[in-house]
Design an enzyme around this catalytic site. Structure first.
Site, short mmCIF file in Angstrom:
data_model
loop_
_atom_site.label_atom_id
_atom_site.label_comp_id
_atom_site.label_asym_id
_atom_site.label_seq_id
_atom_site.Cartn_x
_atom_site.Cartn_y
_atom_site.Cartn_z
N HIS A 1 2.35 -5.89 10.60
CA HIS A 1 3.75 -6.27 10.80
C HIS A 1 3.85 -7.64 11.46
O HIS A 1 4.41 -7.80 12.55
CB HIS A 1 4.47 -5.21 11.63
CG HIS A 1 4.61 -3.89 10.93
ND1 HIS A 1 3.70 -2.86 11.10
CD2 HIS A 1 5.52 -3.45 10.04
CE1 HIS A 1 4.07 -1.84 10.35
NE2 HIS A 1 5.16 -2.16 9.69
N ASN A 2 3.33 -8.64 10.78
CA ASN A 2 3.24 -9.99 11.32
C ASN A 2 4.07 -10.98 10.48
O ASN A 2 4.84 -10.57 9.61
CB ASN A 2 1.77 -10.42 11.38
CG ASN A 2 1.07 -10.23 10.04
OD1 ASN A 2 1.67 -10.38 8.98
ND2 ASN A 2 -0.20 -9.87 10.07
N PHE A 3 3.89 -12.27 10.73
CA PHE A 3 4.69 -13.28 10.04
C PHE A 3 4.42 -13.31 8.54
O PHE A 3 5.33 -13.55 7.75
CB PHE A 3 4.44 -14.66 10.67
CG PHE A 3 5.28 -15.76 10.07
CD1 PHE A 3 6.66 -15.70 10.12
CD2 PHE A 3 4.68 -16.85 9.45
CE1 PHE A 3 7.45 -16.71 9.56
CE2 PHE A 3 5.45 -17.86 8.90
CZ PHE A 3 6.84 -17.80 8.96
N HIS B 1 3.68 -10.72 6.72
CA HIS B 1 4.43 -9.59 6.17
C HIS B 1 5.90 -9.96 6.04
O HIS B 1 6.55 -9.65 5.02
CB HIS B 1 4.27 -8.36 7.07
CG HIS B 1 5.21 -7.24 6.74
ND1 HIS B 1 5.13 -6.51 5.56
CD2 HIS B 1 6.27 -6.72 7.43
CE1 HIS B 1 6.09 -5.59 5.55
NE2 HIS B 1 6.79 -5.70 6.66
N HIS C 1 13.44 -8.73 9.58
CA HIS C 1 13.45 -7.27 9.61
C HIS C 1 12.41 -6.63 10.52
O HIS C 1 12.56 -5.47 10.92
CB HIS C 1 13.30 -6.72 8.19
CG HIS C 1 11.88 -6.64 7.72
ND1 HIS C 1 11.17 -7.76 7.32
CD2 HIS C 1 11.02 -5.59 7.63
CE1 HIS C 1 9.94 -7.37 6.98
NE2 HIS C 1 9.82 -6.09 7.16
N ASP C 2 11.34 -7.35 10.90
CA ASP C 2 10.32 -6.74 11.79
C ASP C 2 10.01 -7.62 13.00
O ASP C 2 8.91 -7.56 13.56
CB ASP C 2 9.02 -6.49 11.00
CG ASP C 2 8.96 -5.11 10.38
OD1 ASP C 2 9.61 -4.19 10.92
OD2 ASP C 2 8.28 -4.94 9.35
N ASP D 1 10.51 -4.14 1.44
CA ASP D 1 9.71 -3.83 2.63
C ASP D 1 8.43 -3.09 2.29
O ASP D 1 7.40 -3.27 2.96
CB ASP D 1 10.56 -3.00 3.60
CG ASP D 1 9.92 -2.87 4.98
OD1 ASP D 1 9.06 -3.72 5.33
OD2 ASP D 1 10.27 -1.92 5.71
N GLN E 1 -2.54 6.39 0.10
CA GLN E 1 -1.68 5.74 -0.88
C GLN E 1 -1.18 6.65 -1.99
O GLN E 1 -0.06 6.49 -2.46
CB GLN E 1 -2.40 4.54 -1.51
CG GLN E 1 -2.50 3.33 -0.58
CD GLN E 1 -1.13 2.87 -0.11
OE1 GLN E 1 -0.64 3.32 0.92
NE2 GLN E 1 -0.51 1.98 -0.84
#
Length: 531
Positions: free
Chosen positions: A251-253, A255, A291-292, A401, A452
């Site tokens: 959940h970083n830049f 992403h 969004h994150d 997302d 998955q």
């Protein structure tokens, strides 16, 4: 010293580059930059014979003159002469005198040592290797050490050695400077079109370059002119967003960029510009960007069970998503980074309401509720109905997302590895703290493919299919790739099961039989002792 030769074309001109196999990455990039006669801040990309982007690095696969790579300057400053008088000023030194000094040093080395000493290359290699270790080594086993260390801005990242969870000024400033130097570059039409497709490969772009691409999205959707967004304000906004995404694996830049790029692609693929107004499009893109924000790598279940500050602040109601919204508007509260500052009060109120609605929709506990609402209005969907549009916007950000599996496998699979790092880290922490362990994050129970197959069958497909029912053209872009991903992970799961079965059978066969004769048992044990 072993070297490799790379053949490539630049502006249709054949070139070749030769460098040591252990040459530092930056030296290789500088070599290609010189071949392209590119400015110090231009963006270069290398394509293989299939037209796919490949990384300019010492690991480049050697090729032949008949299978040349193609080097392109995909973003350049069209208003300056690359090799003219402006370059020395920009670089802060006189180019001709620097060239003379370099030539003098080269002659001296060649005279004294015949060739560049191996020790020079070895030192560069060791420095590069050490830098990578400092920045990239994962330390999931250090979980217990991080729990009660310094809080706030300088809290260590549980994933990267010697890096803080939140970005430091020293970490951000070089990226900011590079972005500002690149911000006036003209991105090529080929890249602009590529940016509109779900096949876009984020792994080939650095953070400063990603900010340039985000700027292109706002420009090509006509937001700059329509909403009177000043370029310097947009740049400051994008930098603040970059700064507020943390040093965590998923959940970083990057992403943030992937979600925004998928949203951008969907807008073009569905011709949404002709169906809804610019304000809604601006809401959708900006929601994806934000969004994150400030995600720390632990989901809502952990926040609530651990009774974190966020859970207490938001009364256990979507604590993360509420926080992401709050950080977004904290950035927009500052005049210098408020891209909405030239809008009317009514426009801003509508945009704020829309962004909050979109970001809160990314809470997966609301997945069934939102999907069922969309399915119920689908038979009578009306783009002129605000309630219908609001639900569609929530569906679009949800699809964006969780869209990694709609991308090519060589782009998508590394993202799964990153996600599992965060999952396993959280379950490890839950075990350490005596909290309920999230089942799909438990490293003792979850495998890569098992994580998955169920997710694709029961979450991705139902969501993606409903959106494709409204926009049939999306079938080939997001449904077909996800089918391939499901086949891929199903086969991987079967292979792991076979391997597990074979291993169990092998262990059963080689397991020593237990003898009741003490002497025989002693003799057997003695036979297995090392000499």
């Amino acid at each position: 010293m072993a070297t490799k030769i790379i053949y490539f074309t630049v502006h249709g001109r054949p070139e070749q580059a030769e460098f040591p196999v252990d040459c530092p990455a930056q030296d290789v990039k500088d070599l290609f930059r010189a071949a392209a006669e590119a400015g110090p801040h231009d963006i270069l990309k290398l394509y293989n014979t299939k037209g796919n982007l490949i990384n300019i690095s010492p690991q480049l696969a050697p090729n032949s003159p008949h299978s040349c790579y193609k080097l392109e300057v995909v973003a350049a400053d069209c208003n300056s002469e690359v090799l003219g008088t402006e370059l020395p000023v920009a670089l802060g030194f006189d180019l001709s005198s620097m060239e003379k000094r370099l030539q003098s040093l080269e002659k001296r080395i060649l005279t004294e040592a015949v060739e560049t000493p191996a020790i020079v290359y070895e030192m560069k290699r060791q420095v590069e290797s050490f830098r990578e270790k400092l920045e990239s080594v994962e330390h999931l086993s250090w979980l217990g050490l991080f729990k009660n260390m310094s809080e706030g801005t300088h809290k260590p990242s549980p994933f990267y050695h010697k890096r803080t969870l939140r970005k430091t000024r020293e970490e951000c400033e070089p990226v900011r400077e590079k972005f500002l130097q690149m911000s006036s570059l003209e991105v090529s039409e080929e890249v602009r079109q590529y940016l509109k497709t779900p096949t876009f490969d984020n792994w080939q772009w650095e953070d400063a370059e990603i900010m340039v691409l985000l700027q292109v999205m706002y420009t090509d959707l006509d937001f700059i002119s329509t909403f009177n967004i000043e370029p310097d304000v947009l740049q400051q906004f994008l930098y603040e967003v970059y700064r507020r995404y943390n040093n965590i694996p998923f959940h970083n830049f990057k992403h943030c960029f992937c979600v925004t790029q998928m949203m951008y692609g969907l807008i073009w693929l569905t011709d949404l510009r002709s169906k809804i107004d610019s304000v809604d499009l601006l809401i959708m893109l900006t929601s994806a960007v934000c969004h994150d924000l400030d995600h720390t790598g632990y989901n809502n279940a952990y926040q609530i069970n651990a009774r974190t500050e966020l859970a207490l602040r938001y009364n256990d109601i979507s604590p993360l998503e509420n926080h992401h919204c709050a950080v977004a508007f904290e950035i927009l509260e500052k005049t210098e980074s408020n891209i909405f500052r030239n809008l009317s009060m009514e426009q801003f109120k509508r945009i704020r309401e829309g962004i909050i609605k979109c970001i809160l929709a990314t809470d997966m506990t609301r997945h069934t509720e939102i999907l069922n609402k969309f399915k119920s209005i689908l038979p009578v969907f009306d783009f002129g109905n605000k309630d219908h549009r609001d639900v569609l916007m929530m569906i679009m950000i949800k699809v964006s997302d969780i869209s990694n599996e709609a991308r090519p496998m060589d782009v998508a699979e590394p993202w799964l590895d990153c996600l599992l790092q965060e999952f396993f880290n959280q379950s490890d922490m839950e075990k350490l703290e005596g909290l309920p362990v999230t089942p799909f994050m438990d490293r003792d129970k979850v495998t890569k493919p098992s994580s998955q197959t169920g997710f694709i069958r029961f979450v991705l497909f139902p969501l993606f299919i409903e959106l494709a029912n409204l926009f049939p053209s999306l079938e080939q872009h997001i449904i077909d790739p996800v089918r391939k991903a499901l086949d891929y992970y199903t086969e991987m799961e079967k292979a792991l099961e076979r391997e597990k079965l074979n291993r169990a059978q092998s262990e059963k066969m080689i397991k020593p039989s237990t003898s009741k004769d003490p002497e025989a048992h002693s003799e057997h044990c003695g036979a297995t002792k090392p000499l």
